[in-house]
Scaffold this active site. Structure first.
Site, PDB file in Angstrom:
ATOM      1  N   HIS A 328      41.115  29.131  40.156  1.00 25.99           N
ATOM      2  CA  HIS A 328      40.676  30.418  39.584  1.00 25.99           C
ATOM      3  C   HIS A 328      39.586  30.993  40.487  1.00 25.99           C
ATOM      4  O   HIS A 328      38.542  30.366  40.684  1.00 25.99           O
ATOM      5  CB  HIS A 328      40.127  30.160  38.167  1.00 25.99           C
ATOM      6  CG  HIS A 328      39.956  31.396  37.384  1.00 25.99           C
ATOM      7  ND1 HIS A 328      40.982  31.978  36.645  1.00 25.99           N
ATOM      8  CD2 HIS A 328      38.891  32.205  37.256  1.00 25.99           C
ATOM      9  CE1 HIS A 328      40.525  33.074  36.075  1.00 25.99           C
ATOM     10  NE2 HIS A 328      39.269  33.241  36.419  1.00 25.99           N
ATOM     11  N   ALA A 329      39.821  32.174  41.027  1.00 26.03           N
ATOM     12  CA  ALA A 329      38.903  32.738  42.025  1.00 26.03           C
ATOM     13  C   ALA A 329      37.472  32.797  41.490  1.00 26.03           C
ATOM     14  O   ALA A 329      37.268  32.993  40.294  1.00 26.03           O
ATOM     15  CB  ALA A 329      39.355  34.147  42.394  1.00 26.03           C
ATOM     16  N   HIS A 358      37.279  42.388  44.156  1.00 25.92           N
ATOM     17  CA  HIS A 358      36.499  42.041  42.962  1.00 25.92           C
ATOM     18  C   HIS A 358      35.459  40.973  43.301  1.00 25.92           C
ATOM     19  O   HIS A 358      34.267  41.117  42.998  1.00 25.92           O
ATOM     20  CB  HIS A 358      37.421  41.530  41.857  1.00 25.92           C
ATOM     21  CG  HIS A 358      36.662  41.144  40.633  1.00 25.92           C
ATOM     22  ND1 HIS A 358      36.439  42.012  39.591  1.00 25.92           N
ATOM     23  CD2 HIS A 358      36.018  40.005  40.315  1.00 25.92           C
ATOM     24  CE1 HIS A 358      35.713  41.409  38.676  1.00 25.92           C
ATOM     25  NE2 HIS A 358      35.447  40.181  39.087  1.00 25.92           N
ATOM     26  N   GLU A 359      35.914  39.924  44.001  1.00 26.60           N
ATOM     27  CA  GLU A 359      34.988  38.823  44.335  1.00 26.60           C
ATOM     28  C   GLU A 359      33.930  39.286  45.326  1.00 26.60           C
ATOM     29  O   GLU A 359      32.775  38.905  45.230  1.00 26.60           O
ATOM     30  CB  GLU A 359      35.771  37.640  44.924  1.00 26.60           C
ATOM     31  CG  GLU A 359      36.765  37.005  43.983  1.00 26.60           C
ATOM     32  CD  GLU A 359      36.182  36.672  42.618  1.00 26.60           C
ATOM     33  OE1 GLU A 359      36.904  36.761  41.626  1.00 26.60           O
ATOM     34  OE2 GLU A 359      34.969  36.360  42.539  1.00 26.60           O
ATOM     35  N   HIS A 362      31.009  40.824  43.809  1.00 26.14           N
ATOM     36  CA  HIS A 362      29.977  39.869  43.381  1.00 26.14           C
ATOM     37  C   HIS A 362      29.083  39.492  44.555  1.00 26.14           C
ATOM     38  O   HIS A 362      27.846  39.522  44.447  1.00 26.14           O
ATOM     39  CB  HIS A 362      30.623  38.601  42.809  1.00 26.14           C
ATOM     40  CG  HIS A 362      31.272  38.789  41.476  1.00 26.14           C
ATOM     41  ND1 HIS A 362      30.623  39.318  40.383  1.00 26.14           N
ATOM     42  CD2 HIS A 362      32.527  38.517  41.042  1.00 26.14           C
ATOM     43  CE1 HIS A 362      31.435  39.359  39.339  1.00 26.14           C
ATOM     44  NE2 HIS A 362      32.599  38.881  39.716  1.00 26.14           N
ATOM     45  N   GLU A 386      30.639  42.698  37.089  1.00 25.99           N
ATOM     46  CA  GLU A 386      32.115  42.712  37.128  1.00 25.99           C
ATOM     47  C   GLU A 386      32.656  44.051  37.606  1.00 25.99           C
ATOM     48  O   GLU A 386      33.825  44.152  37.968  1.00 25.99           O
ATOM     49  CB  GLU A 386      32.672  42.403  35.740  1.00 25.99           C
ATOM     50  CG  GLU A 386      32.273  41.049  35.194  1.00 25.99           C
ATOM     51  CD  GLU A 386      32.540  39.913  36.186  1.00 25.99           C
ATOM     52  OE1 GLU A 386      31.854  38.900  36.129  1.00 25.99           O
ATOM     53  OE2 GLU A 386      33.437  40.071  37.056  1.00 25.99           O
ATOM     54  N   HIS A 490      38.934  31.217  30.664  1.00 26.28           N
ATOM     55  CA  HIS A 490      37.548  31.496  30.277  1.00 26.28           C
ATOM     56  C   HIS A 490      37.132  30.793  28.999  1.00 26.28           C
ATOM     57  O   HIS A 490      35.927  30.718  28.718  1.00 26.28           O
ATOM     58  CB  HIS A 490      37.360  33.000  30.151  1.00 26.28           C
ATOM     59  CG  HIS A 490      37.590  33.703  31.443  1.00 26.28           C
ATOM     60  ND1 HIS A 490      38.849  33.793  32.009  1.00 26.28           N
ATOM     61  CD2 HIS A 490      36.761  34.307  32.308  1.00 26.28           C
ATOM     62  CE1 HIS A 490      38.755  34.421  33.155  1.00 26.28           C
ATOM     63  NE2 HIS A 490      37.508  34.745  33.364  1.00 26.28           N
ATOM     64  N   TYR A 500      34.065  42.010  31.051  1.00 25.69           N
ATOM     65  CA  TYR A 500      35.189  42.650  31.733  1.00 25.69           C
ATOM     66  C   TYR A 500      35.602  43.929  31.009  1.00 25.69           C
ATOM     67  O   TYR A 500      35.994  44.905  31.630  1.00 25.69           O
ATOM     68  CB  TYR A 500      36.369  41.679  31.835  1.00 25.69           C
ATOM     69  CG  TYR A 500      36.046  40.444  32.635  1.00 25.69           C
ATOM     70  CD1 TYR A 500      35.970  39.190  32.034  1.00 25.69           C
ATOM     71  CD2 TYR A 500      35.775  40.533  33.994  1.00 25.69           C
ATOM     72  CE1 TYR A 500      35.648  38.061  32.778  1.00 25.69           C
ATOM     73  CE2 TYR A 500      35.454  39.402  34.745  1.00 25.69           C
ATOM     74  CZ  TYR A 500      35.389  38.176  34.125  1.00 25.69           C
ATOM     75  OH  TYR A 500      35.055  37.056  34.848  1.00 25.69           O
TER      76      TYR A 500
END
Ligand code: D0W
Ligand code: ZN
Length: 620
Positions: A328-329, A358-359, A362, A386, A490, A500
């Site tokens: 999971h990334a 998305h990552e 962060h 997010e 999650h 999210y």
């Protein structure tokens, strides 16, 4: 350890005592007492006593001296209200440490349960035969995305839930007990309340439901159209055009984003495709090159480049040496103002190109707030963290941008192509909203004790039905030992999820503002802020704040507003919503769903009501 233990270790006594102090000054006290008596000094002070009138200039100096004394006196009283608000904010964030507040065996059990659940989830496989067992990433994920065989999808869907949930169910109940114990040490009634406290609003649940009420009509239109098209594809016996949609037909193991069934619901199939997966494969893209696309977009805005250590230490692809990794990334900040990394089992497709953005949203946040005090190295609220990557991906996803970077060879700019593009975006962004909401609606009730172990699965499917309008393709029940929430990363991963949902509102609000800053003149869904240093500066300045200011101030820095507001996502999808209302009407696709399968269109409802009233009046 408590100060009493320290005092006892030093002095043998657990109480503070003034005796040593009195003993130390005994000779002086004796002398003073004698002197004052001899000089007949008035001991103490009489509140009615007034000093003799002092000349004005002396009064002034007395006043300023008194003021300083007063100010110093206040601080020395350790009076929280007088502390600098920033110091107060930092102290508060240092004080509340979440589950780390558990002690001894509780903390060990808590960590072990998390590790056990994570182990179950990340090693679960569904076996086709004695020798062939396939994991979620990439095999089951790809099957759910690409298979159009109702029963094969059901096999994968049911198998994944069989291999994950049941074994976690009892663990989760114990976990909740310990999590709530930790919450109480953090001055919160339960862990859900502790999680919501990060948003610093009176009622995050009410705010979220209010946003959902604004967005639900759009979701219902999309849901109606997708169900209509799926019903035509799979047949009414498998997809009832009035009931919730079977959850395994939507291209995703949790039906949380529907982008993978774009081909089944594409409004205008004749137009050029906007799915760049084939181009990525044909052009021989590897994970690193996909990461570089994202890196280049961020730096084109003038944002901070990823340090060499990021490129050295990131895990870009699933290891081939057989190691079991959590695929999971995820993005990691090492809180040393230097090391940041991503861990991801990248597949060469459009979905993972978006995930990479998305990552890197962060890691950009990590870079921007690296000089803040550690307690401020967080998002303005978790939804902000997010939103960053998704926000930039809204520009990257536009057909024009994909064409600009050579991933789409032709782009048609006409109304039908627009609808196709908006549909592809809605299948991810609009479809996600109810799922992003219901995950923590379920969990908050569990932490609050409103949902207990014997109804975990029942409560889950009630929310999945009511909020998301999907239903299980096979019977699910607590009695059968099912624990379907455990099939979603999650829950065993204990990662809060409302962030999210909040992000899906914020990212469009920020996109609308940054598009304005970038001088966009096209429709919001065509806007691409690529290379806009002004937009990048605005975003960077907000990211630098971290969580040093309350999030409305951070939001205001970008959008000028201090409120979360769903109007931006409505503006973005407006053309599609108009199209869907017309199409659903034209095709007779029923809007909404209910368990009984008896749903009437509003017009029918009114007719029935009129008939009932008329007959009643006649009778009277
Ligand atoms: C140390 C640590 O934990 N770091 C945090 C980040 C931080 O807090 O600093 C972190 O890396 N969390 C992992 C998580 C991974 C993903 C995820 O879980 N996504 C959700 C929901 C979703 C759906 C649509 C969408 O557009 C965006 C997200 C899902 O897949 O259901 C999987 C792929 C995308 C994001 C993430 O990056 O948020
Ligand atoms: Zn994230």
């Amino acid at each position: 350890i408590p100060w009493q233990d320290v005092l006892e270790a030093m002095t043998g006594s657990r109480d503070m005592s003034t005796l040593p102090l009195q003993e130390f000054f005994k000779p002086l006290i004796t002398y003073l007492t004698a002197e004052n008596t001899k000089n007949d000094e008035f001991i103490g002070w009489d509140i009615n006593w007034k000093p003799p009138e002092t000349p004005p200039q002396v009064q002034e100096s007395l006043k300023s001296a008194a003021f300083d004394l007063e100010a110093r006196a206040n601080v020395s009283k350790f009076d929280w209200t007088n502390f600098d608000p920033d110091v107060m904010r930092q102290l508060q964030k240092i004080y509340y440490i979440g589950s780390s507040a558990l002690e001894g065996d509780d903390l060990i059990e808590y960590e072990n349960i998390l590790a056990d659940m994570e182990q179950i989830y990340s090693t679960a496989k569904v076996c086709e035969s004695e020798s062939i067992c396939i994991p979620l990433d990439p095999d089951l994920t790809r099957l759910m995305a690409t298979s159009r065989d109702y029963d094969e999808l059901k096999w994968a869907w049911e198998g994944w839930r069989r291999e994950t949930g049941p074994e976690m169910k009892d663990m989760y109940e114990n976990f909740v007990t310990l999590a709530n114990k930790a919450a109480k040490v953090n001055d919160q009634p339960d862990m859900g309340a502790y999680w919501r406290s990060w948003y610093e609003v009176d009622d995050l649940k009410a705010d979220s439901m209010r946003l959902w009420e604004q967005l639900r009509p759009f979701y219902e239109q999309l849901h109606a159209y997708v169900r209509g098209r799926l019903s035509e594809h799979y047949g009414e016996s498998l997809v009832d055009p009035k009931r919730p949609i079977p959850a395994h037909l939507l291209g995703n193991m949790w039906a949380q984003s529907w982008g993978n069934i774009l081909d089944l619901v594409l409004p205008y199939p004749g137009k050029t495709s906007i799915d760049v997966t084939p181009a990525l494969v044909d052009q021989g893209y590897d994970a690193l090159r996909m990461f570089n696309i994202s890196e280049e977009f961020f730096t084109s805005l003038g944002l901070i480049p990823s340090p060499q250590s990021f490129w050295d230490d990131t895990m870009f692809v699933k290891p081939t040496d057989g190691r079991d990794v959590v695929c999971h990334a995820s993005a990691w900040d090492f809180y040393n103002a230097k090391d940041i990394r991503i861990k991801m089992c990248t597949s060469i497709n459009m979905e993972d190109l978006i995930t990479i953005h998305h990552e890197m949203g962060h890691t950009q946040y990590f870079l921007q707030y690296k000089d803040q005090p550690v307690v401020y190295r967080r998002g303005a609220n978790p939804g902000f963290h997010e939103a960053v990557g998704d926000l930039l991906a809204l520009s990257v996803s536009t057909p024009d941008h994909l064409h600009q970077i050579g991933l789409l060879d032709t782009v048609e700019d006409d109304a039908e192509a627009d609808i196709n593009f908006l549909m592809s975006m809605a299948l991810d962004k609009i479809a996600f909203l109810p799922f992003g909401l219901l995950m923590d609606l379920w969990r908050w009730d569990v932490f609050e004790g409103l949902t207990t172990k014997d109804s975990y699965t029942e409560a889950w499917w009630k929310l999945r039905n009511d909020i998301q309008g999907v239903e299980a393709p096979v019977e699910r029940s607590d009695e059968a030992g099912h624990f379907d929430p455990g099939a979603k990363y999650h829950i065993p991963g204990n990662t809060p999820y409302i962030r999210y949902f909040i992000s899906h509102v914020l990212q469009f609000q920020m996109h609308r503002s940054l598009c304005e800053t970038a001088g966009n003149t096209r429709s919001l869904h065509q806007c691409d802020i690529y290379r806009s240093k002004e937009a990048g500066k605005k975003l960077g300045d907000m990211l630098k704040l971290g969580s040093s200011k309350k999030w409305p101030e951070a939001l205001e820095a970008i959008t000028g507003s201090r409120e979360m507001d769903a109007s931006a996502i409505v503006d973005y999808f407006k053309p599609l919503m108009t199209w869907l209302e017309e199409k659903n009407e034209e095709k007779g696709y029923v809007v909404g769903w209910s368990d009984t399968g008896i749903t009437m269109k509003p017009t029918t409802m009114v007719t029935v009501m009129l008939a009932v009233c008329t007959s009643w009046l006649m009778a009277v």
